[in-house]
Design a protein around this motif. Structure first.
Motif, PDB file in Angstrom:
ATOM      1  N   PHE A 106      60.894   6.035  29.367  1.00 32.22           N
ATOM      2  CA  PHE A 106      60.907   5.368  30.608  1.00 32.22           C
ATOM      3  C   PHE A 106      62.232   4.977  31.089  1.00 32.22           C
ATOM      4  CE2 PHE A 106      61.286   1.463  33.136  1.00 32.22           C
ATOM      5  CZ  PHE A 106      59.969   1.562  33.878  1.00 32.22           C
ATOM      6  N   ASP A 107      63.374   4.704  30.076  1.00 30.02           N
ATOM      7  CA  ASP A 107      64.572   4.121  30.461  1.00 30.02           C
ATOM      8  C   ASP A 107      65.420   5.800  30.860  1.00 30.02           C
ATOM      9  OD1 ASP A 107      64.182   1.699  29.610  1.00 30.02           O
ATOM     10  OD2 ASP A 107      65.250   1.880  27.663  1.00 30.02           O
ATOM     11  N   LEU A 108      65.291   6.718  30.356  1.00 24.66           N
ATOM     12  CA  LEU A 108      65.755   8.196  30.702  1.00 24.66           C
ATOM     13  C   LEU A 108      65.121   8.355  32.214  1.00 24.66           C
ATOM     14  CD1 LEU A 108      67.425  10.519  30.022  1.00 24.66           C
ATOM     15  CD2 LEU A 108      65.265  11.710  29.409  1.00 24.66           C
ATOM     16  N   VAL A 109      63.951   8.317  32.389  1.00 20.98           N
ATOM     17  CA  VAL A 109      63.393   8.725  33.678  1.00 20.98           C
ATOM     18  C   VAL A 109      64.054   7.803  34.855  1.00 20.98           C
ATOM     19  CG1 VAL A 109      61.250   9.007  35.172  1.00 20.98           C
ATOM     20  CG2 VAL A 109      61.395   9.908  32.755  1.00 20.98           C
ATOM     21  N   SER A 110      64.169   6.522  34.324  1.00 18.41           N
ATOM     22  CA  SER A 110      64.512   5.497  35.327  1.00 18.41           C
ATOM     23  C   SER A 110      66.127   5.543  35.656  1.00 18.41           C
ATOM     24  CB  SER A 110      64.281   4.027  34.763  1.00 18.41           C
ATOM     25  OG  SER A 110      64.722   3.135  35.567  1.00 18.41           O
ATOM     26  N   GLU A 111      66.814   5.873  34.830  1.00 16.44           N
ATOM     27  CA  GLU A 111      68.243   5.889  35.037  1.00 16.44           C
ATOM     28  C   GLU A 111      68.451   7.218  35.726  1.00 16.44           C
ATOM     29  OE1 GLU A 111      70.919   5.830  31.683  1.00 16.44           O
ATOM     30  OE2 GLU A 111      70.186   3.932  31.166  1.00 16.44           O
ATOM     31  N   ASP A 112      67.691   8.335  35.394  1.00 13.55           N
ATOM     32  CA  ASP A 112      67.722   9.356  36.365  1.00 13.55           C
ATOM     33  C   ASP A 112      67.557   9.480  37.616  1.00 13.55           C
ATOM     34  OD1 ASP A 112      68.611  10.955  34.082  1.00 13.55           O
ATOM     35  OD2 ASP A 112      66.897  12.125  33.788  1.00 13.55           O
ATOM     36  N   SER A 113      66.452   8.676  37.832  1.00 17.54           N
ATOM     37  CA  SER A 113      65.913   8.245  39.144  1.00 17.54           C
ATOM     38  C   SER A 113      67.000   7.557  40.030  1.00 17.54           C
ATOM     39  CB  SER A 113      64.600   7.561  39.343  1.00 17.54           C
ATOM     40  OG  SER A 113      63.561   8.399  38.491  1.00 17.54           O
ATOM     41  N   ARG A 114      67.728   6.497  39.384  1.00 16.34           N
ATOM     42  CA  ARG A 114      68.603   5.567  40.017  1.00 16.34           C
ATOM     43  C   ARG A 114      69.851   6.588  40.593  1.00 16.34           C
ATOM     44  NH1 ARG A 114      64.783   3.822  39.782  1.00 16.34           N
ATOM     45  NH2 ARG A 114      64.643   4.743  41.847  1.00 16.34           N
TER      46      ARG A 114
ATOM     47  N   GLU B 237      72.366  10.216  46.685  1.00 20.75           N
ATOM     48  CA  GLU B 237      71.307  10.614  47.948  1.00 20.75           C
ATOM     49  C   GLU B 237      70.888  12.052  47.801  1.00 20.75           C
ATOM     50  OE1 GLU B 237      74.061   9.555  51.309  1.00 20.75           O
ATOM     51  OE2 GLU B 237      73.623   7.345  51.086  1.00 20.75           O
ATOM     52  N   MET B 238      70.506  12.421  46.639  1.00 16.92           N
ATOM     53  CA  MET B 238      70.107  13.646  46.500  1.00 16.92           C
ATOM     54  C   MET B 238      68.592  13.890  47.170  1.00 16.92           C
ATOM     55  SD  MET B 238      70.989  14.014  42.225  1.00 16.92           S
ATOM     56  CE  MET B 238      70.064  15.643  42.223  1.00 16.92           C
ATOM     57  N   GLN B 239      68.538  14.917  47.479  1.00 18.58           N
ATOM     58  CA  GLN B 239      67.182  15.165  48.074  1.00 18.58           C
ATOM     59  C   GLN B 239      66.018  15.313  47.019  1.00 18.58           C
ATOM     60  OE1 GLN B 239      66.484  19.559  49.292  1.00 18.58           O
ATOM     61  NE2 GLN B 239      64.851  18.896  50.694  1.00 18.58           N
ATOM     62  N   ILE B 240      65.136  14.216  47.756  1.00 27.22           N
ATOM     63  CA  ILE B 240      63.726  14.025  46.954  1.00 27.22           C
ATOM     64  C   ILE B 240      62.719  14.808  47.551  1.00 27.22           C
ATOM     65  CG2 ILE B 240      62.121  12.269  46.339  1.00 27.22           C
ATOM     66  CD1 ILE B 240      64.909  12.211  44.721  1.00 27.22           C
ATOM     67  N   VAL B 241      62.122  15.772  46.985  1.00 30.63           N
ATOM     68  CA  VAL B 241      60.910  16.395  47.431  1.00 30.63           C
ATOM     69  C   VAL B 241      59.693  16.046  46.627  1.00 30.63           C
ATOM     70  CG1 VAL B 241      59.919  18.674  48.078  1.00 30.63           C
ATOM     71  CG2 VAL B 241      62.413  18.365  48.323  1.00 30.63           C
ATOM     72  N   LYS B 242      58.852  15.263  47.380  1.00 30.77           N
ATOM     73  CA  LYS B 242      57.732  14.545  46.263  1.00 30.77           C
ATOM     74  C   LYS B 242      56.559  15.731  46.507  1.00 30.77           C
ATOM     75  CE  LYS B 242      58.386   9.812  47.422  1.00 30.77           C
ATOM     76  NZ  LYS B 242      57.775   8.493  47.958  1.00 30.77           N
ATOM     77  N   LEU B 243      56.375  15.982  45.042  1.00 29.25           N
ATOM     78  CA  LEU B 243      55.207  16.823  44.911  1.00 29.25           C
ATOM     79  C   LEU B 243      53.718  16.314  44.634  1.00 29.25           C
ATOM     80  CD1 LEU B 243      57.115  19.168  42.296  1.00 29.25           C
ATOM     81  CD2 LEU B 243      56.695  19.755  44.908  1.00 29.25           C
TER      82      LEU B 243
END
Length: 211
Positions: free
Chosen positions: A184-192, A198-204
């Motif tokens: 959870f911490d890894l995914v959260s940190e990567d997301s922030r 301001e990386m492109q976020i393409v929701k799947l």
């Protein structure tokens, strides 16, 4: 954010592997699109696959390794003496992982597609090119992995529609994985980090599918 307290067991990982075993991003073997570039241990990519933008940014040379970090506890499913993977071990903090990662982390590289044990592919191999993304409120989505790689993955740049069953299974897998506080911490940190850069976020895929 919701707190995740449990650590995933070997049995949890076996169930996740099983869930992801019968699905694929596209119909057929995606490795045939690029001569299995992600399995190229020596970094030699076929013409048209090598990412010249990446190499230009690194002055034409790079020591970028094509491989995957295993998630905490995932290594228990693998035999380090099995020759199909090359293993290295790193200190989690030195490698930039969250503070909750107290153990060593393992980095594995495939020794070639001809040696691949498909039933033992690591999770982040099975779920690519979908990547987990957590909103600041802790809501999980799957996004397209658009981070820099030393090769141009056709699944990322080729405009393919990813199979619905693959996305659903991958979302279920990551929903279970983030029950482990460390993941959870890894995914959260990567997301922030993605947000801050301001990386492109393409929701799947997510609670309300957006593809």
């Amino acid at each position: 954010m919701e707190n995740k307290s449990g650590k995933l067991s070997r049995d949890d990982y076996e169930k996740i592997y099983s869930l992801l075993e019968s699905v694929s991003p596209i119909d057929g073997d995606c490795g045939k699109l690029c001569s299995s570039a992600c399995c190229a241990l020596d970094g030699n990519f076929q013409d048209g696959i090598r990412d010249e933008t990446f190499f230009a940014e690194s002055d034409g040379e790079t020591d970028e390794e094509v491989g995957i970090y295993l998630l905490p506890g995932e290594e228990k499913l693998h035999d380090k003496n099995d020759p199909w993977l090359e293993w290295s071990e790193e200190d989690a903090q030195s490698a930039g992982f969250p503070e909750s990662w107290k153990e060593k982390v393992f980095f594995v590289k495939c020794r070639g597609a001809d040696l691949c044990k498909r039933e033992l592919r690591p999770i982040q191999c099975r779920t690519f090119p979908a990547a987990p993304y957590l909103t600041e409120e802790g809501e999980l989505f799957l996004i397209l992995y658009t981070d820099i790689l030393p090769y141009k993955c056709p699944l990322v740049y080729g405009g393919f529609h990813l199979n619905d069953d693959f996305l659903a299974a991958t979302f279920s897998a990551w929903s279970k994985l983030i029950e482990d506080q460390r993941i959870f911490d890894l995914v959260s940190e990567d997301s922030r980090f993605r947000d801050e850069c301001e990386m492109q976020i393409v929701k799947l895929y997510g609670p309300e599918p957006s593809y």
